[in-house]
Write an enzyme that holds these catalytic residues in place. Structure first.
Site, PDB file in Angstrom:
ATOM      1  N   ARG A  32       0.835  -1.199   0.000  1.00 36.51           N
ATOM      2  CA  ARG A  32       0.000   0.000   0.000  1.00 36.51           C
ATOM      3  C   ARG A  32       0.874   1.254   0.000  1.00 36.51           C
ATOM      4  NH1 ARG A  32      -3.569  -1.522   5.177  1.00 36.51           N
ATOM      5  NH2 ARG A  32      -1.555  -2.462   5.722  1.00 36.51           N
ATOM      6  N   LYS A  58       1.645   2.030   7.185  1.00 42.12           N
ATOM      7  CA  LYS A  58       2.018   1.249   8.364  1.00 42.12           C
ATOM      8  C   LYS A  58       2.919   2.054   9.295  1.00 42.12           C
ATOM      9  CE  LYS A  58       0.949  -2.159   9.372  1.00 42.12           C
ATOM     10  NZ  LYS A  58      -0.241  -2.441  10.216  1.00 42.12           N
ATOM     11  N   TYR A  83      -1.037   4.585  10.501  1.00 41.05           N
ATOM     12  CA  TYR A  83      -1.361   3.618  11.544  1.00 41.05           C
ATOM     13  C   TYR A  83      -0.151   3.455  12.446  1.00 41.05           C
ATOM     14  CZ  TYR A  83      -5.552   2.105   8.997  1.00 41.05           C
ATOM     15  OH  TYR A  83      -6.774   2.059   8.381  1.00 41.05           O
ATOM     16  N   HIS A 123      -0.551   1.678  16.145  1.00 42.27           N
ATOM     17  CA  HIS A 123      -0.742   0.485  16.989  1.00 42.27           C
ATOM     18  C   HIS A 123       0.353   0.411  18.054  1.00 42.27           C
ATOM     19  CE1 HIS A 123      -3.887  -0.923  14.299  1.00 42.27           C
ATOM     20  NE2 HIS A 123      -3.063  -0.768  13.274  1.00 42.27           N
ATOM     21  N   GLU A 151      -5.821   4.755  13.629  1.00 42.20           N
ATOM     22  CA  GLU A 151      -6.710   3.796  14.306  1.00 42.20           C
ATOM     23  C   GLU A 151      -7.403   4.362  15.531  1.00 42.20           C
ATOM     24  OE1 GLU A 151      -2.687   3.016  16.269  1.00 42.20           O
ATOM     25  OE2 GLU A 151      -3.418   3.487  14.261  1.00 42.20           O
ATOM     26  N   ASP A 195      -2.317  -6.818  15.083  1.00 39.73           N
ATOM     27  CA  ASP A 195      -1.732  -5.476  15.123  1.00 39.73           C
ATOM     28  C   ASP A 195      -1.741  -4.913  16.538  1.00 39.73           C
ATOM     29  OD1 ASP A 195      -0.760  -4.790  12.595  1.00 39.73           O
ATOM     30  OD2 ASP A 195      -2.756  -4.354  11.841  1.00 39.73           O
TER      31      ASP A 195
END
Length: 371
Positions: free
Chosen positions: A15, A75, A94, A96, A118, A270
């Protein structure tokens, strides 16, 4: 503002943070957009597509991190990327953080302002920037689980939908949120015997109304969970506590009650995973065996369908990217409390309470960071 996106370097992550169409929107609003060469190849977007949209192509990620005020990714930044982050810079991606103490420590040390997709909220407590990837992951969980069930991949050799005269496979979905709903929808569509577990009576009622006889619902207590796991050919872990580590709901002892060759797919990986025996895997080596049970724990599942995922993600992230670029991060967050909920780290402090509590940091409230 100068906005940049880099080629993702996590294992088998295809991505990209900005599509050419998103670049065109940013450029039309007067922003300067830098894109690392080859960043969009995983979604079929060449450098010339980005240049035609108004981007400047840079030869490597270091130029992007050094020159851009806002870096948009997919990511969490890897170690080499975190070393290039700096104070005063905004990272939008993101993160996490709760199950990742090293990343958190590096972000705190860098002084960067890190906004996590997120934990950005929406009306009614929704997580709109997580939702499209949860939809993708939920649907992929059934594809991945069905493949892992094949004998050649270590599974029981069960076809989820069965055939006339042979019972379908049993699927247990733990969690009735976005991931669980989409997983159940795919499994039911294949003709599997589907049971969804959740602790919220309203969620169970909504799922029951939607699926009617195509899927069963059960309240998620220890007894019901253990019973469903023991009977299942495929278990989908679809549990989410926003910003916090996932609870370990399926213990190693429970594996002994399962059918040999049954499959666990941990979509919560994740956030640390919701199975005691889970550890993150990659698209290159997606599964492993524990006590005869196949575990699929790929930490970036949507990266396997990069084009669909990137466009779905940009649909929901671009409006926020435009606001941050237009107003600056502080004014953008002050104007939108939902976006403000995404602030996880700022200027050496952890600003998301669940992360601070999980990893033992002092918590700096977002309101104080904005002040």
């Amino acid at each position: 503002m100068r906005v940049g996106t880099v080629r993702e370097i996590k294992n088998h992550e295809y991505r990209v943070g900005l599509t050419p169409e998103s670049v065109r929107e940013l450029a039309a609003h007067g922003h300067d957009v830098w894109v690392e060469t080859g960043a969009g190849l995983g979604i079929g977007a060449a450098d010339r597509d980005y240049e035609a949209a108004g981007a400047t192509i840079k030869v490597d990620a270091s130029a992007i991190f050094a020159g851009c005020e806002l870096v948009v990714k997919v990511k969490e930044p890897q170690a080499t990327e975190r070393a290039m982050l700096r104070e005063g810079q905004v990272l939008f991606t993101y993160l996490h953080l709760a199950p990742d103490p090293q990343q958190t420590a590096d972000l705190v040390k860098s002084g960067v302002t890190a906004i996590a997709y997120e934990t950005v909220t929406g009306p009614g407590g929704q997580l709109p920037l997580l939702k499209p990837m949860s939809q993708v992951a939920g649907r992929m969980a059934i594809q991945a689980g069905a493949t892992a069930l094949e004998k050649a991949h270590g599974g029981r050799g069960v076809l989820l939908g069965g055939v006339p005269g042979v019972l379908p496979g049993k699927v247990a979905v733990i969690g009735g949120g976005v991931v669980g709903f989409n997983a159940a929808q795919m499994a039911a569509g294949l003709g599997a015997d589907v049971t969804i577990l959740d602790r919220d009576p309203e969620v169970l009622e909504r799922l029951g109304t939607h699926f009617e006889s195509r899927a069963k619902t059960r309240f998620s207590n220890q007894a019901n969970l253990a019973d469903c796991v023991a009977q299942a050919d495929l278990v989908i872990g679809a549990v989410l506590i926003p910003g916090a580590a996932a609870p370990k709901l399926v213990t190693r002892a429970m594996l002994a009650t399962m059918k040999p060759g049954a499959v666990l797919v941990d979509v919560a990986i994740d956030q640390g995973g919701c199975f005691e025996t889970s550890h993150a895997t990659t698209h290159a080596e997606p599964t492993y065996l524990v006590d005869g049970i196949v575990h699929y724990c790929v930490a970036n599942m949507p990266g396997g369908v990069a084009r669909t995922s990137t466009y779905a993600l940009n649909n929901v992230t671009l409006p926020h990217t435009l606001k941050i670029a237009e107003l600056g991060w502080k004014a953008a967050l002050a104007a939108n409390p939902h976006l403000a909920a995404g602030l996880n780290v700022h200027a050496g402090a952890v600003t998301y309470e669940a992360v601070a509590r999980e990893l033992g940091y002092a918590h700096l409230p977002v309101a104080e960071a904005l002040a």
